[in-house]
Scaffold this motif. Sequence first.
Motif, PDB file in Angstrom:
ATOM      1  N   ASN A  71     -52.320  40.530 -87.342  1.00 24.74           N
ATOM      2  CA  ASN A  71     -52.431  42.070 -86.954  1.00 24.74           C
ATOM      3  C   ASN A  71     -52.194  43.273 -86.720  1.00 24.74           C
ATOM      4  O   ASN A  71     -51.285  43.391 -86.260  1.00 24.74           O
ATOM      5  CB  ASN A  71     -53.501  42.206 -85.454  1.00 24.74           C
ATOM      6  N   ASP A  72     -51.744  43.975 -87.908  1.00 24.75           N
ATOM      7  CA  ASP A  72     -50.477  45.047 -88.379  1.00 24.75           C
ATOM      8  C   ASP A  72     -50.855  46.179 -87.402  1.00 24.75           C
ATOM      9  O   ASP A  72     -50.737  47.083 -87.936  1.00 24.75           O
ATOM     10  CB  ASP A  72     -50.382  44.747 -89.731  1.00 24.75           C
ATOM     11  N   THR A  73     -52.187  46.073 -86.897  1.00 21.84           N
ATOM     12  CA  THR A  73     -52.532  47.744 -86.196  1.00 21.84           C
ATOM     13  C   THR A  73     -51.384  48.223 -85.644  1.00 21.84           C
ATOM     14  O   THR A  73     -50.730  47.548 -84.261  1.00 21.84           O
ATOM     15  CB  THR A  73     -54.046  47.155 -85.179  1.00 21.84           C
ATOM     16  N   ARG A  74     -51.244  49.160 -85.036  1.00 17.22           N
ATOM     17  CA  ARG A  74     -50.328  50.232 -84.126  1.00 17.22           C
ATOM     18  C   ARG A  74     -51.371  50.539 -83.690  1.00 17.22           C
ATOM     19  O   ARG A  74     -52.306  52.031 -83.348  1.00 17.22           O
ATOM     20  CB  ARG A  74     -49.227  51.214 -85.053  1.00 17.22           C
ATOM     21  N   VAL A  75     -50.277  50.939 -82.013  1.00 21.43           N
ATOM     22  CA  VAL A  75     -51.354  51.715 -80.882  1.00 21.43           C
ATOM     23  C   VAL A  75     -50.195  52.581 -81.323  1.00 21.43           C
ATOM     24  O   VAL A  75     -49.944  53.732 -81.423  1.00 21.43           O
ATOM     25  CB  VAL A  75     -50.881  50.968 -79.127  1.00 21.43           C
ATOM     26  N   ILE A  76     -51.284  54.186 -80.910  1.00 20.04           N
ATOM     27  CA  ILE A  76     -51.695  55.154 -81.315  1.00 20.04           C
ATOM     28  C   ILE A  76     -51.387  56.040 -79.038  1.00 20.04           C
ATOM     29  O   ILE A  76     -51.834  54.897 -78.326  1.00 20.04           O
ATOM     30  CB  ILE A  76     -53.204  55.900 -81.795  1.00 20.04           C
ATOM     31  N   PRO A  77     -50.824  57.011 -79.070  1.00 16.92           N
ATOM     32  CA  PRO A  77     -50.327  57.202 -77.998  1.00 16.92           C
ATOM     33  C   PRO A  77     -52.072  58.537 -77.619  1.00 16.92           C
ATOM     34  O   PRO A  77     -52.981  59.433 -77.562  1.00 16.92           O
ATOM     35  CB  PRO A  77     -49.641  58.038 -77.664  1.00 16.92           C
ATOM     36  N   ARG A 127     -47.936  49.410 -88.308  1.00 17.85           N
ATOM     37  CA  ARG A 127     -48.342  50.002 -89.384  1.00 17.85           C
ATOM     38  C   ARG A 127     -49.491  50.794 -89.954  1.00 17.85           C
ATOM     39  O   ARG A 127     -49.648  51.944 -89.696  1.00 17.85           O
ATOM     40  CB  ARG A 127     -47.906  49.041 -91.248  1.00 17.85           C
ATOM     41  N   GLU A 128     -50.892  50.146 -88.996  1.00 19.21           N
ATOM     42  CA  GLU A 128     -51.739  51.318 -89.386  1.00 19.21           C
ATOM     43  C   GLU A 128     -52.175  51.802 -88.435  1.00 19.21           C
ATOM     44  O   GLU A 128     -52.237  50.780 -86.963  1.00 19.21           O
ATOM     45  CB  GLU A 128     -52.651  49.862 -90.250  1.00 19.21           C
ATOM     46  N   LEU A 129     -52.252  52.600 -88.325  1.00 18.34           N
ATOM     47  CA  LEU A 129     -52.159  53.686 -86.455  1.00 18.34           C
ATOM     48  C   LEU A 129     -53.984  53.346 -86.979  1.00 18.34           C
ATOM     49  O   LEU A 129     -55.395  53.537 -87.214  1.00 18.34           O
ATOM     50  CB  LEU A 129     -52.285  55.376 -87.056  1.00 18.34           C
ATOM     51  N   GLY A 130     -54.014  53.493 -85.203  1.00 17.99           N
ATOM     52  CA  GLY A 130     -55.683  53.180 -84.733  1.00 17.99           C
ATOM     53  C   GLY A 130     -56.043  52.654 -83.443  1.00 17.99           C
ATOM     54  O   GLY A 130     -57.186  52.526 -83.329  1.00 17.99           O
ATOM     55  N   SER A 131     -55.739  51.330 -82.531  1.00 20.23           N
ATOM     56  CA  SER A 131     -56.089  50.268 -81.869  1.00 20.23           C
ATOM     57  C   SER A 131     -55.223  51.820 -79.883  1.00 20.23           C
ATOM     58  O   SER A 131     -54.508  52.633 -80.134  1.00 20.23           O
ATOM     59  CB  SER A 131     -55.105  49.586 -81.574  1.00 20.23           C
TER      60      SER A 131
END
Length: 342
Positions: A59-65, A171-175
């Motif tokens: 899962n390539d999601t990226r955690v946002i602040p 790489r994919e911002l949104g978590s």
Amino acid sequence: MKTSDFFYELPQELIAQTPVEPRDSSRLMVLNRATGSIEHRIFRDLIEYLNPEDCLILNDTRVIPARIYGVKKETGAAVEFLLLKQSENNVWECLCKPGKRAKEGTKFVFGEGLVDCEVLGITEDGNRIIRFNCDSKEIYNILDKIGKMPLPPYITEELKNGERYQTVYSRELGSAAAPTAGLHFTEEMLQKIKDKGVKIGYVTLHVGLGTFRPVKVDDVTKHKMHSEHYQISKETTDLINETKKNGGRVISVGTTSTRTLESVYRKNGCICKDEDDTSIFIYPGYEFKCIDALVTNFHLPESTLIMLISAFAGYDNVMNAYKTAVEERYRFFSFGDAMFIE
């Protein structure tokens, strides 16, 4: 099936507060779901259990602040928002503390005037729907300036390097939370996996906090999951279908990748390119359609995640594995050790 069936005793000191270095030096429990046998290894040893015909799905999601602090525009009263899910442009679902200050129509200011928002509505479970007043393309840049990494509440120590709560392939911002099974991988380890002939594919599921919330009903089947957005490409679906055709295993890294793959199959009757929201809830009795093996962390008692693991590996196997993990002093939860279920 009762929620209490998934309870286990966990000493507080086994909850990992900081990640180990290097990433792949965490411990790895290997659980054979057919026999219930257990081996104790190091995470980098996972390569020994992979075959050239297999594929690994990450899962390539990226955690946002996603944790932001502001004030009520009218009174200056302090407020904390935790962004959970973006629905459109600048509209987000979020948690708010204290909730009584965030009534519909209320406006808040963040970052000493850098951005403001308005509460558009309140969901059934008390979450707020807000809209930021800024260019939609700028919101992530703004969050980088004003936001903090939304570590789970059981982690009380400050994280010195925010990248340690991101996978090396994010790489994919949104978590709002990391897909933590992937935190153990290093770039070097992934290269060694590729060198062995194992293919690697990616899905995206933006992780919300609903996945981690405790189940508050006694009857497991009455629990309702929050929805999360996923996306799977044709490239990844071709890889999975080719792997199945050649007799290899589809090895899912994490419960989020698992939920994505199983959601796609349940919706379409096959693995194909897709993008949608999912609120799939997997617990014992569920018949898996896509995954053949699973890399995962050790999860909270009575959580939907331990229920998913029990559905895949067998309830008795999992509860025995967790009992063993406690006895062997494994580290638990987000920054803890891992399990490979084959």
